[in-house]
Scaffold this motif. Structure first.
Motif, PDB file in Angstrom:
ATOM      1  N   LEU A 280       0.824  -1.211   0.000  1.00 29.54           N
ATOM      2  CA  LEU A 280       0.000   0.000   0.000  1.00 29.54           C
ATOM      3  C   LEU A 280       0.859   1.263   0.000  1.00 29.54           C
ATOM      4  O   LEU A 280       0.573   2.227  -0.720  1.00 29.54           O
ATOM      5  CB  LEU A 280      -0.944   0.005   1.205  1.00 29.54           C
ATOM      6  N   VAL A 281       1.925   1.257   0.799  1.00 26.33           N
ATOM      7  CA  VAL A 281       2.803   2.431   0.874  1.00 26.33           C
ATOM      8  C   VAL A 281       3.491   2.668  -0.463  1.00 26.33           C
ATOM      9  O   VAL A 281       3.455   3.780  -1.010  1.00 26.33           O
ATOM     10  CB  VAL A 281       3.840   2.287   2.009  1.00 26.33           C
ATOM     11  N   PHE A 282       4.108   1.626  -1.028  1.00 22.01           N
ATOM     12  CA  PHE A 282       4.792   1.811  -2.305  1.00 22.01           C
ATOM     13  C   PHE A 282       3.808   2.125  -3.426  1.00 22.01           C
ATOM     14  O   PHE A 282       4.121   2.913  -4.326  1.00 22.01           O
ATOM     15  CB  PHE A 282       5.646   0.596  -2.656  1.00 22.01           C
ATOM     16  N   GLY A 283       2.608   1.557  -3.382  1.00 23.58           N
ATOM     17  CA  GLY A 283       1.584   1.896  -4.371  1.00 23.58           C
ATOM     18  C   GLY A 283       1.193   3.359  -4.285  1.00 23.58           C
ATOM     19  O   GLY A 283       1.036   4.037  -5.304  1.00 23.58           O
ATOM     20  N   ALA A 284       1.042   3.854  -3.072  1.00 26.80           N
ATOM     21  CA  ALA A 284       0.703   5.269  -2.876  1.00 26.80           C
ATOM     22  C   ALA A 284       1.833   6.172  -3.347  1.00 26.80           C
ATOM     23  O   ALA A 284       1.597   7.218  -3.963  1.00 26.80           O
ATOM     24  CB  ALA A 284       0.376   5.541  -1.411  1.00 26.80           C
ATOM     25  N   LEU A 285       3.065   5.774  -3.089  1.00 27.74           N
ATOM     26  CA  LEU A 285       4.220   6.593  -3.467  1.00 27.74           C
ATOM     27  C   LEU A 285       4.537   6.521  -4.962  1.00 27.74           C
ATOM     28  O   LEU A 285       5.319   7.321  -5.473  1.00 27.74           O
ATOM     29  CB  LEU A 285       5.460   6.150  -2.677  1.00 27.74           C
ATOM     30  N   ALA A 286       3.920   5.589  -5.672  1.00 27.14           N
ATOM     31  CA  ALA A 286       4.201   5.415  -7.095  1.00 27.14           C
ATOM     32  C   ALA A 286       3.667   6.568  -7.944  1.00 27.14           C
ATOM     33  O   ALA A 286       4.083   6.737  -9.084  1.00 27.14           O
ATOM     34  CB  ALA A 286       3.604   4.088  -7.589  1.00 27.14           C
ATOM     35  N   ASP A 287       2.786   7.367  -7.384  1.00 28.49           N
ATOM     36  CA  ASP A 287       2.185   8.471  -8.131  1.00 28.49           C
ATOM     37  C   ASP A 287       2.834   9.793  -7.734  1.00 28.49           C
ATOM     38  O   ASP A 287       2.895  10.127  -6.547  1.00 28.49           O
ATOM     39  CB  ASP A 287       0.679   8.511  -7.843  1.00 28.49           C
ATOM     40  N   ARG A 288       3.284  10.557  -8.723  1.00 25.67           N
ATOM     41  CA  ARG A 288       3.995  11.815  -8.431  1.00 25.67           C
ATOM     42  C   ARG A 288       3.103  12.849  -7.746  1.00 25.67           C
ATOM     43  O   ARG A 288       3.582  13.637  -6.936  1.00 25.67           O
ATOM     44  CB  ARG A 288       4.644  12.389  -9.678  1.00 25.67           C
ATOM     45  N   THR A 289       1.819  12.868  -8.074  1.00 28.03           N
ATOM     46  CA  THR A 289       0.916  13.818  -7.409  1.00 28.03           C
ATOM     47  C   THR A 289       0.792  13.487  -5.936  1.00 28.03           C
ATOM     48  O   THR A 289       0.815  14.383  -5.089  1.00 28.03           O
ATOM     49  CB  THR A 289      -0.474  13.815  -8.077  1.00 28.03           C
ATOM     50  N   ARG A 290       0.683  12.204  -5.605  1.00 31.92           N
ATOM     51  CA  ARG A 290       0.590  11.826  -4.198  1.00 31.92           C
ATOM     52  C   ARG A 290       1.879  12.144  -3.458  1.00 31.92           C
ATOM     53  O   ARG A 290       1.846  12.575  -2.302  1.00 31.92           O
ATOM     54  CB  ARG A 290       0.201  10.352  -4.070  1.00 31.92           C
ATOM     55  N   ARG A 291       3.026  11.959  -4.127  1.00 29.20           N
ATOM     56  CA  ARG A 291       4.296  12.339  -3.485  1.00 29.20           C
ATOM     57  C   ARG A 291       4.333  13.839  -3.238  1.00 29.20           C
ATOM     58  O   ARG A 291       4.784  14.307  -2.191  1.00 29.20           O
ATOM     59  CB  ARG A 291       5.483  11.888  -4.330  1.00 29.20           C
ATOM     60  N   ALA A 292       3.829  14.622  -4.185  1.00 30.80           N
ATOM     61  CA  ALA A 292       3.796  16.085  -4.023  1.00 30.80           C
ATOM     62  C   ALA A 292       2.841  16.478  -2.907  1.00 30.80           C
ATOM     63  O   ALA A 292       3.126  17.409  -2.144  1.00 30.80           O
ATOM     64  CB  ALA A 292       3.402  16.752  -5.340  1.00 30.80           C
ATOM     65  N   ILE A 293       1.719  15.785  -2.795  1.00 30.87           N
ATOM     66  CA  ILE A 293       0.781  16.059  -1.702  1.00 30.87           C
ATOM     67  C   ILE A 293       1.455  15.780  -0.364  1.00 30.87           C
ATOM     68  O   ILE A 293       1.347  16.569   0.575  1.00 30.87           O
ATOM     69  CB  ILE A 293      -0.514  15.238  -1.869  1.00 30.87           C
ATOM     70  N   LEU A 294       2.170  14.662  -0.270  1.00 29.42           N
ATOM     71  CA  LEU A 294       2.882  14.353   0.983  1.00 29.42           C
ATOM     72  C   LEU A 294       3.907  15.430   1.305  1.00 29.42           C
ATOM     73  O   LEU A 294       4.050  15.820   2.468  1.00 29.42           O
ATOM     74  CB  LEU A 294       3.560  12.988   0.896  1.00 29.42           C
ATOM     75  N   ALA A 295       4.624  15.902   0.293  1.00 28.78           N
ATOM     76  CA  ALA A 295       5.609  16.971   0.524  1.00 28.78           C
ATOM     77  C   ALA A 295       4.919  18.218   1.062  1.00 28.78           C
ATOM     78  O   ALA A 295       5.418  18.852   1.997  1.00 28.78           O
ATOM     79  CB  ALA A 295       6.365  17.278  -0.768  1.00 28.78           C
TER      80      ALA A 295
ATOM     81  N   ALA B 169     -10.755  14.701  -7.448  1.00 24.97           N
ATOM     82  CA  ALA B 169      -9.455  14.105  -7.782  1.00 24.97           C
ATOM     83  C   ALA B 169      -8.517  14.148  -6.578  1.00 24.97           C
ATOM     84  O   ALA B 169      -7.838  13.161  -6.262  1.00 24.97           O
ATOM     85  CB  ALA B 169      -8.830  14.822  -8.973  1.00 24.97           C
ATOM     86  N   VAL B 170      -8.470  15.292  -5.889  1.00 22.40           N
ATOM     87  CA  VAL B 170      -7.643  15.411  -4.690  1.00 22.40           C
ATOM     88  C   VAL B 170      -8.127  14.425  -3.629  1.00 22.40           C
ATOM     89  O   VAL B 170      -7.330  13.743  -2.980  1.00 22.40           O
ATOM     90  CB  VAL B 170      -7.646  16.859  -4.143  1.00 22.40           C
ATOM     91  N   SER B 171      -9.427  14.328  -3.456  1.00 25.17           N
ATOM     92  CA  SER B 171      -9.986  13.405  -2.465  1.00 25.17           C
ATOM     93  C   SER B 171      -9.616  11.963  -2.758  1.00 25.17           C
ATOM     94  O   SER B 171      -9.335  11.188  -1.837  1.00 25.17           O
ATOM     95  CB  SER B 171     -11.515  13.550  -2.414  1.00 25.17           C
ATOM     96  N   LYS B 172      -9.595  11.587  -4.034  1.00 28.55           N
ATOM     97  CA  LYS B 172      -9.192  10.222  -4.402  1.00 28.55           C
ATOM     98  C   LYS B 172      -7.730   9.971  -4.028  1.00 28.55           C
ATOM     99  O   LYS B 172      -7.388   8.916  -3.496  1.00 28.55           O
ATOM    100  CB  LYS B 172      -9.405   9.977  -5.892  1.00 28.55           C
ATOM    101  N   HIS B 173      -6.868  10.944  -4.309  1.00 29.49           N
ATOM    102  CA  HIS B 173      -5.453  10.809  -3.933  1.00 29.49           C
ATOM    103  C   HIS B 173      -5.314  10.693  -2.412  1.00 29.49           C
ATOM    104  O   HIS B 173      -4.553   9.862  -1.915  1.00 29.49           O
ATOM    105  CB  HIS B 173      -4.636  11.995  -4.449  1.00 29.49           C
ATOM    106  N   LEU B 174      -6.041  11.529  -1.695  1.00 29.56           N
ATOM    107  CA  LEU B 174      -5.979  11.486  -0.227  1.00 29.56           C
ATOM    108  C   LEU B 174      -6.470  10.142   0.313  1.00 29.56           C
ATOM    109  O   LEU B 174      -5.931   9.627   1.288  1.00 29.56           O
ATOM    110  CB  LEU B 174      -6.778  12.632   0.384  1.00 29.56           C
ATOM    111  N   LYS B 175      -7.478   9.578  -0.327  1.00 30.54           N
ATOM    112  CA  LYS B 175      -8.010   8.286   0.118  1.00 30.54           C
ATOM    113  C   LYS B 175      -6.950   7.198  -0.027  1.00 30.54           C
ATOM    114  O   LYS B 175      -6.779   6.361   0.867  1.00 30.54           O
ATOM    115  CB  LYS B 175      -9.266   7.932  -0.691  1.00 30.54           C
TER     116      LYS B 175
END
Length: 107
Positions: A8-23, A45-51
């Motif tokens: 789950l962690v690596f799947g979440a980190l695989a997307d550049r937008t999600r990495r930018a959100i974490l930053a 779209a943001v809500s989906k990334h956050l989920k």
């Protein structure tokens, strides 16, 4: 950390937008509207990334008045870093062998 959590962690980190959100969340807890402005995307779209980030344990949400803020949860990153560090010895040895080869080629 279990293999499923690591997936789950690596799947979440695989997307550049999600990495930018974490930053962004590492600097300041933010609501969906704030992230929508920063990333020029729709609220759904943001809500989906956050989920996805929340499912991986990388984000938590709290209520502050009428706002729902998202916060970075860094503990799962430590688990992923720990898993990656197991490969450090492999890369260190590979670089040492390359250095040895280059040294013999210079002689």
């Amino acid at each position: 950390m279990t293999d499923d959590q690591l997936d789950l962690v690596f799947g979440a980190l695989a997307d550049r937008t999600r990495r930018a959100i974490l930053a962004q969340l590492s600097r300041d807890p933010t609501n969906v509207a704030g992230l929508t402005e920063l990333f020029d995307m729709s609220q759904p779209a943001v809500s989906k990334h956050l989920k996805v980030l929340e499912l991986a344990g990388l984000v938590s949400r709290t209520r502050q008045g009428t706002m729902r803020l998202s916060h970075l949860e860094a503990a799962p990153l430590k688990g992923a870093t720990s898993w990656l560090s197991d490969y450090r010895a492999y890369w260190d040895e590979s670089y040492r062998r390359l250095d040895d080869l280059l040294t013999t080629m210079d002689d």
